[in-house]
Every structure is written in structure tokens, then in C-alpha cells.
Write an enzyme that holds these catalytic residues in place. Structure first.
Site, short mmCIF file in Angstrom:
data_model
loop_
_atom_site.label_atom_id
_atom_site.label_comp_id
_atom_site.label_asym_id
_atom_site.label_seq_id
_atom_site.Cartn_x
_atom_site.Cartn_y
_atom_site.Cartn_z
N CYS A 12 0.94 -1.17 0.10
CA CYS A 12 -0.02 -0.08 0.09
C CYS A 12 0.83 1.34 0.04
O CYS A 12 0.19 2.53 -0.23
CB CYS A 12 -1.05 -0.03 1.26
SG CYS A 12 -2.20 -1.36 1.02
N HIS A 38 -3.22 7.28 2.20
CA HIS A 38 -3.62 6.06 1.79
C HIS A 38 -4.92 5.56 2.58
O HIS A 38 -5.18 5.65 3.65
CB HIS A 38 -2.53 4.78 2.27
CG HIS A 38 -3.08 3.12 1.82
ND1 HIS A 38 -3.74 3.28 0.79
CD2 HIS A 38 -3.16 2.41 2.89
CE1 HIS A 38 -4.20 1.62 1.15
NE2 HIS A 38 -3.64 1.36 2.14
N ASN A 45 -10.08 0.12 0.39
CA ASN A 45 -8.84 0.05 0.56
C ASN A 45 -8.30 -0.58 -0.90
O ASN A 45 -8.19 -1.75 -1.09
CB ASN A 45 -8.30 -0.90 1.58
CG ASN A 45 -6.69 -0.91 1.48
OD1 ASN A 45 -6.01 -0.44 0.74
ND2 ASN A 45 -6.12 -1.13 2.87
#
Ligand code: COA
Length: 331
Positions: A112, A254, A284
């Protein structure tokens, strides 16, 4: 040393939308639980026929077009992904799909944090004068690697792609500073490990043969890591940029959990109006989440040329990092 400008952005998501309500018919969860714990309402997931490379290519084409370039102008493609279609890498597939015939292309894996790590990598090639136009893509199809029977993870992860075009500049430098970190001691907090079974080749020689497990996460550990380390790394990147938090127009983290985003903003003392979040619509999306949110805000004219943006990614590895830049070709 050359300067760096970021002159185009693009994004793409697959066609299928999966809502919290849909998830509640797959595992024992509810819209209320997911939204109150994460801020997510819905997300996009790819079908088995859709490829990571196609998704990344769509985002790339949108970014190249905003930059008023053609694919043949691109010198380097860095594809940040943990979910390539091909274990040898998918960047060359993207190069082929978009027709970036002159470009060198490679994958970069930092989960990520991938987009932040890739943007920093791109900046090094540009600063050294090696390449002029660099396409940085963050793309992931985590839906392929989720255990759809595990309610603690399957409600979080989703698919998407985002991209930016960076260009070298003789005088302007809009890439202001960065800080990157890794801590392998915490690898088991969040991983997608190789699953090997022994394949005996000869009596005294064996090899591993196998596949990968599904995403394994210790949610609370990752949460604590993020709220502690992300403000720290942003402050370090600001320091390197000779800026303070007051100088920031926008913060894009993020998109892992709205509560993490809120907590980081509070710790930094940043006005909530300056925090960009689209987690409710996308979930996500790993390496895609920052460029997806960036592109959306640029296309909505929330982010304007000259605005100073702080981005920060964090995730498996563990890895985390932040970068500060000014959007657009001018400042
Ligand atoms: N639906 C309903 N209940 C759920 C659930 C779901 N999808 N997932 C877990 N639960 C249950 C748990 O089993 C637990 O039940 P119990 O109290 O009976 O044991 C309860 O909800 C609370 O679980 P807990 O893990 O304490 O929740 P939490 O508040 O820590 O939230 C996360 C869980 C995963 C949302 C949160 O820890 C988080 O976001 N962590 C960071 C994860 C992340 O960002 N990962 C990606 C980084 S790149």
C-alpha cells in the site's frame, strides 16, 4: 540536477460495485459495522476476466492524455503493484497495451506504500537527467487474494488503478521532499505469503512448488502502527521540504480506514477541510488509493495547479512513506 513537475493524472476502476449490503450476504457483517469501523460504503471489484494490466493501462492513458503527451513520449513506466497478472511483472504488459514503445518498464512492490515509493523512485531518474517523461502507476486487484470467508479482511480490500505523469524541468522543481521507511520485523502483521509444498525432484533434491495464501492481517497492530508512524513520516518529509503543516493545501493518505485518516489529521493539527478522502466509494485499493484520490480531486477542481499536497502511504512490509509536491507544471 533537473527539477520535477507532475503534469497529468488518471484513474480507473473495474465495472462491478460491491456494497456493504452485498458483503453482509457473503459473511456475518453489516453495513453499520463496516461504515462505523472503516468509513467504507462500497468498493469496486474485478471479474476473473479483467486484468490488472488493463486496469493500470486505462489509468495510464487518462494521465498521459491530461499531460498532453502521447504514449510514445513516455521514457519510463513504474508500475507499483502487489498483484501483477504475471509474477514476472506486469509493467511490460501495460507498456504494450498503451503503445509506449520507447519506454523502459518495471514493477515495484511496496504494497500500500507502492505509489509513494514509485513516485520517489521516478524522481531519482528525473533529477539525474536520465529520463524526461515518467509514468508512475499504482494499481492493485486485491480482491483476487482476499479470503472471502474472513470478515475481518474481506470487507476492507478492493481494486483500482491511478497514475501520474512526471516530467523533468530545467528550472522548476515541484517535488519538494520525501521520507521512506521499512520495518521487516513486523512483516507478519500484514502479509500474503508464499505457500510451498515439497516437490521431490530426486532422492536428495527437492524444490518448493505452490501458490500464495490469502491476505493475513492483524488489524489492531496495523491500526496502531499507522496512527503512530504516519504523522511522524509526514513531519519528516515536511522538514526535508523546509515546510510546516500550515503550508499544506491537501493531505492525501492511503485510504485504509477513515478512522486512521481522521486520527492522523488530528495528530498533525491539520484542518479537516484539507483532508481528501474517497474511502466510502472505493475501500482500500492498496497502491491505487492515493493516485485514485488525487486524480478524483484534480478532476473535481478541488486540487488546483500550484497547490501543495502531502501524500502518505503505509502497509505491508511493513513499509511507510510520505512525499510533498506541488501539483501542476507551474507554481
Ligand atoms: N463485521 C462484523 N464484525 C466484525 C467484522 C466485520 N466485518 N470484523 C471483525 N468483527 C468483529 C470482531 O470479531 C470483534 O468481535 P468480538 O468483540 O466479539 O471479538 C469485533 O468486531 C471488534 O473487532 P476489532 O478487530 O476489535 O475491530 P476494530 O475496531 O479493531 O476494527 C479493523 C477492525 C480491521 C477495521 C481495524 O482494526 C483496522 O482498520 N485496522 C487497520 C487495518 C488496515 O488498515 N489494513 C490495511 C493497511 S494497508
Amino acid at each position: 540536477m533537473k527539477g520535477l513537475t507532475i503534469i497529468g493524472s488518471g484513474s480507473a476502476v473495474p465495472n462491478q460495485v460491491l456494497s456493504n449490503q452485498d458483503l453482509s450476504s457473503i459473511v456475518d457483517t453489516s453495513d453499520e459495522w463496516i461504515e462505523s469501523r472503516t468509513g467504507m460504503k462500497e468498493r469496486y471489484v474485478s471479474s476473473a476476466q479483467e486484468s490488472l494490466a488493463q486496469l493500470a493501462a486505462k489509468a495510464a492513458i487518462n494521465a498521459i492524455s491530461m499531460a498532453n503527451l502521447t504514449p510514445e513520449d513516455i521514457d519510463l513506466i513504474i508500475l507499483a503493484t502487489s498483484t501483477p497478472d504475471d509474477l514476472f511483472g506486469s509493467a511490460c504488459q501495460v507498456q504494450n497495451i498503451i503503445g509506449a514503445k520507447r519506454a523502459v518498464a518495471f514493477d515495484l512492490t511496496a504494497a500500500c506504500s507502492g505509489f509513494v515509493f514509485a513516485l520517489v523512485t521516478a524522481s531519482q531518474f528525473i533529477r539525474q537527467g536520465v529520463y524526461r517523461n515518467v509514468l508512475v502507476i499504482g494499481a492493485d486487484v486485491l480482491s483476487r487474494w482476499v479470503n472471502w470467508e474472513d470478515r475481518t479482511t474481506c470487507v476492507l480490500f478492493a481494486d483500482g488503478a491511478g497514475a501520474v505523469v512526471c516530467q523533468s524541468h530545467e528550472t522548476k522543481d515541484n517535488f519538494l521532499g520525501f521520507e521512506l521507511c521499512s520495518d521487516g520485523t513486523q512483516n507478519s502483521s500484514l502479509n500474503l505469503a508464499y505457500m510451498g509444498t515439497t516437490h521431490n525432484l530426486l532422492e536428495n533434491i527437492s524444490v518448493g512448488s505452490g501458490s500464495y495464501q490469502t491476505i493475513n492481517m492483524k488489524g489492531k497492530e496495523v491500526y496502531r502502527f499507522a496512527v503512530e508512524k504516519v504523522p511522524e513520516v509526514i513531519e519528516k518529509a515536511l522538514h526535508r521540504s523546509n515546510l510546516t503543516i500550515e503550508d499544506i493545501d491537501w493531505l492525501i493518505l492511503h485510504q485504509a480506514n477513515q478512522r486512521i485518516i481522521d486520527s492522523v489529521a488530528t495528530r498533525l493539527g491539520l484542518d479537516k477541510q484539507k483532508v481528501i478522502s474517497n474511502i466510502s466509494k472505493y475501500g482500500n485499493t492498496s497502491a491505487a488509493s492515493i493516485p485514485l484520490a488525487l486524480d478524483e480531486a484534480i478532476r473535481q477542481s478541488r486540487i488546483k495547479p500550484g497547490d501543495i499536497i502531502a501524500i502518505s502511504g503505509f502497509g505491508a512490509g511493513l513499509t511507510w512513506g510520505a512525499a510533498i509536491f506541488c501539483w501542476g507544471g507551474s507554481n
